[in-house]
Design a protein around this motif. Structure first.
Motif, PDB file in Angstrom:
ATOM      1  N   THR A   1       0.833  -1.204   0.000  1.00  0.00           N
ATOM      2  CA  THR A   1       0.000   0.000   0.000  1.00  0.00           C
ATOM      3  C   THR A   1       0.866   1.252   0.000  1.00  0.00           C
ATOM      4  OG1 THR A   1      -1.719  -1.163   1.215  1.00  0.00           O
ATOM      5  CG2 THR A   1      -1.800   1.250   1.260  1.00  0.00           C
TER       6      THR A   1
ATOM      7  N   CYS B   1       2.156   6.178  -9.001  1.00  0.00           N
ATOM      8  CA  CYS B   1       1.366   5.012  -8.586  1.00  0.00           C
ATOM      9  C   CYS B   1       1.639   3.813  -9.490  1.00  0.00           C
ATOM     10  CB  CYS B   1      -0.129   5.360  -8.587  1.00  0.00           C
ATOM     11  SG  CYS B   1      -0.557   6.589  -7.322  1.00  0.00           S
TER      12      CYS B   1
ATOM     13  N   LYS C   1       3.507   0.210  -8.664  1.00  0.00           N
ATOM     14  CA  LYS C   1       2.824  -1.049  -8.997  1.00  0.00           C
ATOM     15  C   LYS C   1       3.745  -1.945  -9.832  1.00  0.00           C
ATOM     16  CE  LYS C   1      -1.125  -2.804 -11.719  1.00  0.00           C
ATOM     17  NZ  LYS C   1      -0.514  -3.158 -13.023  1.00  0.00           N
TER      18      LYS C   1
ATOM     19  N   ASP D   1      -0.318  -2.808  -4.636  1.00  0.00           N
ATOM     20  CA  ASP D   1      -1.638  -3.072  -5.225  1.00  0.00           C
ATOM     21  C   ASP D   1      -2.705  -2.063  -4.788  1.00  0.00           C
ATOM     22  OD1 ASP D   1      -2.458  -3.898  -2.649  1.00  0.00           O
ATOM     23  OD2 ASP D   1      -2.047  -6.007  -3.091  1.00  0.00           O
ATOM     24  N   THR D   2      -2.358  -1.210  -3.792  1.00  0.00           N
ATOM     25  CA  THR D   2      -3.336  -0.239  -3.288  1.00  0.00           C
ATOM     26  C   THR D   2      -2.679   1.136  -3.155  1.00  0.00           C
ATOM     27  OG1 THR D   2      -4.427  -1.967  -2.002  1.00  0.00           O
ATOM     28  CG2 THR D   2      -4.879   0.322  -1.351  1.00  0.00           C
TER      29      THR D   2
ATOM     30  N   LEU E   1      -5.102  -1.173  -9.894  1.00  0.00           N
ATOM     31  CA  LEU E   1      -4.801  -0.740  -8.522  1.00  0.00           C
ATOM     32  C   LEU E   1      -6.110  -0.536  -7.757  1.00  0.00           C
ATOM     33  CD1 LEU E   1      -2.039   1.958  -9.163  1.00  0.00           C
ATOM     34  CD2 LEU E   1      -1.734  -0.064  -7.715  1.00  0.00           C
TER      35      LEU E   1
END
Lengths: 346, 346
Positions: free
Chosen positions: A138, A152, A156, A162-163, A186
């Protein structure tokens, strides 16, 4: 009259850069850029390193960032005008050039606004690969401006995030970022405060644009074990983190001479210990030591990262239609006969 | 997708620069450039002045020359590779950029190989107007390379020279220069030695390209009263004049901090007195004092001259077809939405 081959410099327009990004795939391109940057960090010592040449004004800054590995020479032109957004303009625009050290002739001219967003994200995530806690899933993304989606996707692609938990002073920026990231693989959580955004985040990325000493994060917000990726503090007078966070963190930088002027550490004593990322990447220095440690990448962006990106683009466009030849260099048949070339053009 | 106006930077190719020169007329354009440079010398003190940023290699040098008057920012990329001519390439190629200090957005990109030849000649002749002996009619042109014809026409246009006496180590260069100057309103005398070339000349221009300490002129060759326009000694280790000539001359320079590193005066003590040309042009310092004095313009080329030339071109192309718009800057409708712009381009 047709100019000679040497006179024609391949030019990558914004339009062609976007085509190239879609052709390669955005995450794939960030991954490839990170590999190129990593390779150049491994040969860090052979580069010509000089702090950027900055022209400051009350409105912003215009900078030239040159470097060379002895074979190729590259520089980036980049401006930083935080007030621009209120006038519908970009805070940062950029273009870059590669040249052949042997002849001095330019070999590539390219837009670098898009490319800088990609290389900054690639550098951040590359560093994250070395410093973020194991199993991080996260990321808090504080500041949801032009750089945020690229960050972001880079984390990833390279770090397995993934968050993402988004926060911006302006909820419209968060909305824009969330919309852009929809369907990109995401889980996106829009948050109303910075405190909410960093809940459960192992990685905190700060990327805000005000040209002032700001405090995006205060000390009590940052728990043990996180990795902070501090992008926005990147010129004199512009920082994002409270000084106490810096004092609790192990600080990693690109090029100390530049970071001490431009980065978060301008708030610290000039001899405060920092670790250079190229030393971590080559194994000469330790990266993350344990799960409790706060690691801080005090990123300001360095010329070598642009150099890596320029060389990547030069290779990527070979044999493609993603460039146009630009008649930029006068190159008469007899090099001493510039005047004759001019007369014959009449 | 059409990029916005702000994203499009007017670009002047080599071909368009040559068209523009012929449209204006070469002597007229040199005269107008000289007026622009003179005006900027008169407001010398308000410019950001920094020595050029040079990347030296065994093969040559690549330099960035930035400056700003607070409203516009300009820089020139220029290389200097004397060995290039043996490979059929230019010793010097250049391009330049203007930007708006208020927004940081570039406003002009242009070839500057041709333009540098014109601005260098314009600067030389402008200085000649202030320093050459009254009634000078004859110039010795030593070094008949790419810059030579421009120098001859500039001194014709601005200083009233009617005769040029050419000499080069390579007679083919002299032949080229003489051919190019035929029918241009000058009496052209091709000479077999430097001594022959300076016979009867009130102005001596030296412009040779070897990157070494050379002695194009020795002390006994230079009589009283002449004006020496020394162009070729323009980087560390590259000079053209015997030190004794310097000691007999009153020396005028563009920017002492740079000239002491790059000019003829690198052969002198660092505190050897020199006069800055902007002070002569504004009347703060004396130019030529009497008819016996040897005046020496130790020219290395300074960023402000390029800035003047860039601003001149920006004005000159307005409303003409001598440029093309270049899609160089990513400029999304919402400045924070660079990523959205990229996605919409798919």
């Amino acid at each position: 009259m047709q100019p000679s081959d040497k006179a024609l410099v391949p030019f990558v327009s914004v339009d062609n850069m976007m085509r190239l990004i879609h052709h390669v795939g955005i995450e794939q391109m960030i991954t490839e850029l990170a590999a190129e940057i990593e390779a150049d960090f491994k040969r860090w010592e052979l580069f010509d390193k000089t702090p950027r040449v900055a022209a400051h004004s009350p409105h912003g800054v215009i900078e030239l960032m040159p470097t060379s590995d002895g074979e190729a020479y590259g520089f980036k032109y980049v401006n930083g005008h935080p007030k621009n957004t209120t006038e519908g303009l970009q805070t940062v625009t950029a273009f870059g050039l590669l040249a052949d050290v042997y002849t001095g002739y330019p070999t590539l001219l390219t837009e670098m606004t898009m490319l800088t967003a990609l290389r900054t994200a690639a550098t951040s995530a590359l560093v994250g690969k070395y410093l973020a806690p194991k199993g991080a899933t996260t990321m808090a993304m504080i500041g949801n401006g032009a750089q945020s989606e690229f960050q972001c996707l880079a984390f990833k692609a390279l770090c397995g995030i993934d968050t993402v938990r988004l926060y911006d002073l302006d909820p419209r920026a968060t909305g824009k970022c969330a919309t852009n990231l929809a369907g990109k693989g995401l889980t996106v959580v829009s948050c109303k405060t910075a405190e909410e955004a960093i809940e459960g985040a192992q990685i905190i990325t700060t990327c805000t644009a005000d040209k002032k000493y700001a405090t995006i994060l205060t000390d009590n917000m940052v728990g043990p074990g996180v990795h902070i990726n501090a992008i926005g503090g990147d010129c004199p007078g512009k920082t994002e983190l409270h000084r106490d966070i810096l004092l609790r963190s192990d600080i990693f930088v690109e090029y100390p001479e530049q970071t001490r002027i431009e980065g978060e550490i301008q708030a610290l004593e000039p001899d405060h210990p920092v670790t250079e990322m190229w030393q971590v990447i080559t194994g000469k220095a330790q990266g993350r030591r344990d799960a409790q440690q706060i690691t801080l990448f005090d990123s300001v962006g360095f010329a070598i990262e642009d150099f890596s990106a320029l060389r990547y683009i030069k290779k990527a466009i070979e044999g493609t239609a993603f460039f146009e030849p630009l008649d930029m260099l006068a190159d008469p048949d007899d090099p001493r006969d510039l005047f004759g070339m001019l007369m014959r053009a009449k």
